[in-house]
Design a protein around this motif. Structure first.
Motif, PDB file in Angstrom:
ATOM      1  N   TRP A  11       0.815  -1.211   0.000  1.00 47.37           N
ATOM      2  CA  TRP A  11       0.000   0.000   0.000  1.00 47.37           C
ATOM      3  C   TRP A  11       0.844   1.255   0.000  1.00 47.37           C
ATOM      4  O   TRP A  11       0.478   2.262  -0.623  1.00 47.37           O
ATOM      5  CB  TRP A  11      -0.983  -0.018   1.174  1.00 47.37           C
ATOM      6  N   GLN A  12       1.985   1.195   0.682  1.00 50.52           N
ATOM      7  CA  GLN A  12       2.888   2.352   0.656  1.00 50.52           C
ATOM      8  C   GLN A  12       3.324   2.621  -0.781  1.00 50.52           C
ATOM      9  O   GLN A  12       3.336   3.754  -1.254  1.00 50.52           O
ATOM     10  CB  GLN A  12       4.106   2.078   1.539  1.00 50.52           C
ATOM     11  N   GLU A  13       3.647   1.553  -1.492  1.00 49.06           N
ATOM     12  CA  GLU A  13       4.081   1.683  -2.885  1.00 49.06           C
ATOM     13  C   GLU A  13       2.949   2.276  -3.723  1.00 49.06           C
ATOM     14  O   GLU A  13       3.174   3.076  -4.618  1.00 49.06           O
ATOM     15  CB  GLU A  13       4.487   0.300  -3.404  1.00 49.06           C
ATOM     16  N   ARG A  14       1.701   1.894  -3.387  1.00 44.02           N
ATOM     17  CA  ARG A  14       0.569   2.375  -4.201  1.00 44.02           C
ATOM     18  C   ARG A  14       0.244   3.837  -3.925  1.00 44.02           C
ATOM     19  O   ARG A  14      -0.151   4.555  -4.838  1.00 44.02           O
ATOM     20  CB  ARG A  14      -0.669   1.527  -3.934  1.00 44.02           C
ATOM     21  N   ILE A  15       0.361   4.237  -2.667  1.00 46.95           N
ATOM     22  CA  ILE A  15      -0.061   5.617  -2.378  1.00 46.95           C
ATOM     23  C   ILE A  15       1.067   6.622  -2.528  1.00 46.95           C
ATOM     24  O   ILE A  15       0.857   7.817  -2.374  1.00 46.95           O
ATOM     25  CB  ILE A  15      -0.678   5.765  -0.966  1.00 46.95           C
ATOM     26  N   ARG A  16       2.272   6.147  -2.869  1.00 49.10           N
ATOM     27  CA  ARG A  16       3.374   7.088  -3.068  1.00 49.10           C
ATOM     28  C   ARG A  16       3.086   8.018  -4.237  1.00 49.10           C
ATOM     29  O   ARG A  16       3.525   9.153  -4.261  1.00 49.10           O
ATOM     30  CB  ARG A  16       4.675   6.331  -3.352  1.00 49.10           C
ATOM     31  N   THR A  17       2.397   7.525  -5.232  1.00 48.59           N
ATOM     32  CA  THR A  17       2.049   8.378  -6.371  1.00 48.59           C
ATOM     33  C   THR A  17       0.585   8.729  -6.255  1.00 48.59           C
ATOM     34  O   THR A  17      -0.244   7.853  -6.046  1.00 48.59           O
ATOM     35  CB  THR A  17       2.286   7.620  -7.685  1.00 48.59           C
ATOM     36  N   LYS A  18       0.303  10.012  -6.409  1.00 50.70           N
ATOM     37  CA  LYS A  18      -1.082  10.387  -6.156  1.00 50.70           C
ATOM     38  C   LYS A  18      -1.938  10.371  -7.431  1.00 50.70           C
ATOM     39  O   LYS A  18      -3.126  10.161  -7.353  1.00 50.70           O
ATOM     40  CB  LYS A  18      -1.168  11.724  -5.429  1.00 50.70           C
ATOM     41  N   ASP A  19      -1.321  10.590  -8.587  1.00 52.56           N
ATOM     42  CA  ASP A  19      -2.127  10.544  -9.812  1.00 52.56           C
ATOM     43  C   ASP A  19      -1.274  10.034 -10.970  1.00 52.56           C
ATOM     44  O   ASP A  19      -0.094   9.723 -10.816  1.00 52.56           O
ATOM     45  CB  ASP A  19      -2.715  11.923 -10.125  1.00 52.56           C
ATOM     46  N   ALA A  20      -1.901   9.985 -12.139  1.00 53.20           N
ATOM     47  CA  ALA A  20      -1.211   9.436 -13.303  1.00 53.20           C
ATOM     48  C   ALA A  20       0.018  10.267 -13.647  1.00 53.20           C
ATOM     49  O   ALA A  20       1.042   9.721 -14.059  1.00 53.20           O
ATOM     50  CB  ALA A  20      -2.163   9.404 -14.495  1.00 53.20           C
ATOM     51  N   GLY A  21      -0.081  11.588 -13.452  1.00 50.26           N
ATOM     52  CA  GLY A  21       1.053  12.460 -13.759  1.00 50.26           C
ATOM     53  C   GLY A  21       2.276  12.070 -12.950  1.00 50.26           C
ATOM     54  O   GLY A  21       3.381  11.961 -13.478  1.00 50.26           O
ATOM     55  N   GLU A  22       2.056  11.826 -11.668  1.00 47.18           N
ATOM     56  CA  GLU A  22       3.180  11.433 -10.815  1.00 47.18           C
ATOM     57  C   GLU A  22       3.706  10.064 -11.189  1.00 47.18           C
ATOM     58  O   GLU A  22       4.903   9.822 -11.127  1.00 47.18           O
ATOM     59  CB  GLU A  22       2.757  11.439  -9.342  1.00 47.18           C
ATOM     60  N   ARG A  23       2.781   9.186 -11.567  1.00 46.39           N
ATOM     61  CA  ARG A  23       3.231   7.846 -11.968  1.00 46.39           C
ATOM     62  C   ARG A  23       4.084   7.932 -13.220  1.00 46.39           C
ATOM     63  O   ARG A  23       5.109   7.259 -13.334  1.00 46.39           O
ATOM     64  CB  ARG A  23       2.038   6.922 -12.190  1.00 46.39           C
ATOM     65  N   ASN A  24       3.675   8.799 -14.162  1.00 49.19           N
ATOM     66  CA  ASN A  24       4.477   8.980 -15.377  1.00 49.19           C
ATOM     67  C   ASN A  24       5.844   9.529 -15.046  1.00 49.19           C
ATOM     68  O   ASN A  24       6.856   9.094 -15.593  1.00 49.19           O
ATOM     69  CB  ASN A  24       3.772   9.939 -16.339  1.00 49.19           C
ATOM     70  N   LEU A  25       5.872  10.502 -14.127  1.00 47.97           N
ATOM     71  CA  LEU A  25       7.150  11.091 -13.743  1.00 47.97           C
ATOM     72  C   LEU A  25       8.040  10.025 -13.103  1.00 47.97           C
ATOM     73  O   LEU A  25       9.226   9.931 -13.405  1.00 47.97           O
ATOM     74  CB  LEU A  25       6.908  12.252 -12.768  1.00 47.97           C
ATOM     75  N   GLN A  26       7.421   9.204 -12.255  1.00 46.58           N
ATOM     76  CA  GLN A  26       8.168   8.138 -11.608  1.00 46.58           C
ATOM     77  C   GLN A  26       8.766   7.212 -12.668  1.00 46.58           C
ATOM     78  O   GLN A  26       9.941   6.842 -12.592  1.00 46.58           O
ATOM     79  CB  GLN A  26       7.216   7.352 -10.709  1.00 46.58           C
ATOM     80  N   PHE A  27       7.957   6.890 -13.662  1.00 50.13           N
ATOM     81  CA  PHE A  27       8.428   6.002 -14.724  1.00 50.13           C
ATOM     82  C   PHE A  27       9.585   6.645 -15.495  1.00 50.13           C
ATOM     83  O   PHE A  27      10.619   6.017 -15.728  1.00 50.13           O
ATOM     84  CB  PHE A  27       7.273   5.681 -15.677  1.00 50.13           C
ATOM     85  N   ALA A  28       9.408   7.941 -15.854  1.00 54.70           N
ATOM     86  CA  ALA A  28      10.440   8.628 -16.631  1.00 54.70           C
ATOM     87  C   ALA A  28      11.738   8.677 -15.842  1.00 54.70           C
ATOM     88  O   ALA A  28      12.821   8.404 -16.379  1.00 54.70           O
ATOM     89  CB  ALA A  28       9.983  10.033 -16.980  1.00 54.70           C
ATOM     90  N   LEU A  29      11.639   9.012 -14.561  1.00 53.99           N
ATOM     91  CA  LEU A  29      12.863   9.152 -13.771  1.00 53.99           C
ATOM     92  C   LEU A  29      13.524   7.795 -13.565  1.00 53.99           C
ATOM     93  O   LEU A  29      14.750   7.704 -13.531  1.00 53.99           O
ATOM     94  CB  LEU A  29      12.542   9.818 -12.428  1.00 53.99           C
ATOM     95  N   SER A  30      12.724   6.741 -13.456  1.00 53.64           N
ATOM     96  CA  SER A  30      13.357   5.433 -13.300  1.00 53.64           C
ATOM     97  C   SER A  30      14.009   5.015 -14.611  1.00 53.64           C
ATOM     98  O   SER A  30      15.040   4.333 -14.606  1.00 53.64           O
ATOM     99  CB  SER A  30      12.355   4.391 -12.817  1.00 53.64           C
ATOM    100  N   GLU A  31      13.435   5.445 -15.734  1.00 52.65           N
ATOM    101  CA  GLU A  31      14.076   5.190 -17.027  1.00 52.65           C
ATOM    102  C   GLU A  31      15.429   5.888 -17.090  1.00 52.65           C
ATOM    103  O   GLU A  31      16.432   5.297 -17.517  1.00 52.65           O
ATOM    104  CB  GLU A  31      13.203   5.734 -18.174  1.00 52.65           C
ATOM    105  N   ILE A  32      15.447   7.163 -16.671  1.00 56.22           N
ATOM    106  CA  ILE A  32      16.706   7.917 -16.689  1.00 56.22           C
ATOM    107  C   ILE A  32      17.735   7.179 -15.837  1.00 56.22           C
ATOM    108  O   ILE A  32      18.886   6.997 -16.241  1.00 56.22           O
ATOM    109  CB  ILE A  32      16.483   9.351 -16.169  1.00 56.22           C
ATOM    110  N   ASP A  33      17.287   6.724 -14.656  1.00 58.16           N
ATOM    111  CA  ASP A  33      18.203   6.042 -13.754  1.00 58.16           C
ATOM    112  C   ASP A  33      18.723   4.752 -14.382  1.00 58.16           C
ATOM    113  O   ASP A  33      19.914   4.460 -14.318  1.00 58.16           O
ATOM    114  CB  ASP A  33      17.472   5.738 -12.444  1.00 58.16           C
TER     115      ASP A  33
END
Lengths: 317, 186
Positions: free
Chosen positions: A118-140
């Protein structure tokens, strides 16, 4: 987690005071230094103590090694642009261990499992944040594959965030923008990766990376200078296990031939590769054109052509 | 020093016009000698004129694009031929449809090698685009005249985006003066 040493803090403070252009009231010199040991503000020219008993903003504790720092520090990790939440939210690690390093009971373990989910699920509040998370993990991910240092990842993340804020991603793929942000960051930090290398670890074709890079660098006004072939020399030379001597020679060849305008319109990787090939011949550490071409990801034909021009420019023929 | 303006050569002129009525390209293709029409490849009908050499792209909407001509006069001449051909097929065409030149591509030669790296920095990195990894030329976007110039290491340049032949001359003048201001032309 690395903390600035006392000495570095002191330097930073000294810099800050000179930035504010404090003037000495006696000799009106701007060379004013903060001496943290004495707690004084001193003019470096005439020695006048402008202010004493200044506040020390550093930590009140002292630590001499990493574990002491860990136990005495009361703050968390520094914020980072490479996480979508700047690293501020809690992450529950995957080790099912308590604070003493003991394994958890099976009941607790399934509780932690639920909490983690649940912590993993609520860390991102909306799709925008999830996209950002994805982009930044791609960069990493790509940065790891290219062996790019942390600082560049931070810069890449900042570039991506700027592109996001200015709405440049609309109509482009997230992966494409993330890749070109990383490419731009590498160039900005002076450790360029060629488009070929970046394309190899990315999920988007090279053409799209180049196109997206040109777009975001134009829109964000990054104003990056053309890549200098010399910046590739140390990396290629060490991949080929060549000596310092060859590196120095290659740099010299690039300098001399670029001076004569041979670099105009030529790919910097090919130019660097040819210079390394020529230098390896001159220093009796011959590498074949094939070997150099593989490392630099250019063709042997490119190396031969650039090599001919460079040798002529150097007057060895 | 010879004038780089003397080396200006128009390479291509693109113009558009229209006959103001829809066409059945299939039947036009049948009747018109030497017309290429392959809707799977390209939605327009391609008709090539030999003298002056150019290609007219005729679309279903009745709009026509003429490309490949070497001068504005050639464009008018070859479009005149196209109009005559269409009239022969009993397709009503106005006497003198308006022809607008959309783009003129010109080449020129500055006559000396250029150091593109220095030019990129000298002209200001916000106006230019120079990515030798992707394209060997330096792209310089001018505001006045509003054209795009591609500068190459050999000193040759291509100017595109102009609407009038004089645009290219102005652009060459401007580039030469900017470069000599920066001391990059010697």
């Amino acid at each position: 987690m690395e903390r600035p040493s006392r000495q570095r803090q002191r330097e930073q403070q000294a810099e800050q005071t000179s930035d504010e252009t404090l003037q000495c009231p006696e000799c009106s010199s701007t060379d004013v230094i903060t001496d943290a040991d004495q707690g004084e503000l001193v003019c470096d020219d005439c020695g006048l103590v402008i202010d004493e008993r200044s506040i020390d903003r550093g930590p009140e504790w002292r630590a001499f090694n990493h574990s002491e720092r860990q136990s005495k520090s009361r703050v968390g990790a520094p914020i980072t642009e490479t996480m979508h939440d700047r690293g501020l939210t809690t992450t529950i690690d995957w080790k099912d261990k308590d604070a003493y390093g003991r394994s958890l009971s099976s009941e607790k373990r399934s509780q932690m499992h639920r909490l983690r989910k649940w912590q993993e699920r609520i860390r991102t509040k909306d799709a925008g944040e999830r996209n950002l998370q994805f982009a930044l993990s791609e960069i990493d991910r790509m940065a790891s594959a290219l062996g790019v240092p942390r600082s560049v990842r931070e810069v890449a993340s900042v570039i991506y965030r700027r592109a996001l804020n200015e709405d440049l991603i609309r109509g482009r793929s997230i992966e494409g923008v993330a890749t070109s942000a990383l490419y731009a960051a590498c160039r900005q930090e002076g450790i360029p990766r060629s488009l070929d290398e970046v394309a190899e670890v990315s999920r988007v074709p090279q053409k799209e990376i180049g196109r997206t890079y040109r777009y975001i660098s134009q829109e964000l006004g990054l104003e990056l200078k053309p890549v200098d072939p010399k910046q590739f020399v140390p990396r290629f030379a060490s991949a080929l296990e060549l000596s310092e001597e060859v590196q120095a020679k290659a740099t010299e060849i690039i300098d001399v031939s670029a001076e004569q305008g041979l670099l105009s319109g030529k790919s910097p990787t090919g130019f660097a590769a040819a210079a390394i090939y020529a230098a390896s011949l001159l220093c009796n550490e011959k590498k074949t054109q094939r070997e150099v071409a593989d490392v630099a990801q250019v063709t042997e034909v490119t190396i031969r052509n650039r090599y001919q021009e460079q040798i002529e420019a150097m007057g060895f023929r | 020093m010879s004038d780089p303006k003397d080396t200006i050569n128009i390479e291509n002129v693109v113009a558009s016009t229209g006959i103001g009525q829809e066409l059945d390209l299939q039947s036009v293709a049948m009747d018109l000698e030497g017309a290429d029409y392959d809707p799977e490849q390209f939605p327009g009908l391609v008709y090539r004129t030999q003298n002056p050499k150019s290609a007219a792209l005729i679309f279903r909407s009745g709009k026509i694009v003429c490309t490949g001509a070497k001068s504005t006069d050639d464009v008018h001449e070859s479009l005149g031929i196209v109009f005559d051909k269409l009239r022969e097929l009993q397709i009503p065409v106005d006497d003198d449809p308006e022809i607008t030149v959309q783009n003129i591509v010109t080449s020129a030669d500055l006559g000396r090698n250029l150091n593109l790296n220095a030019i990129a920095i000298g002209l200001g990195l916000e106006n230019i685009e120079y990515e030798p990894e992707q394209f060997p030329g330096l792209v310089y976007r001018l505001d006045e005249p509003k054209v795009v110039a591609l500068l190459f290491g050999s000193g040759k340049l291509v100017i595109t985006g102009g609407k009038q032949p004089v645009d290219a001359e102005h652009a060459v003048d401007k580039i030469v003066s900017r470069l000599s201001e920066l001391g990059l032309l010697d």
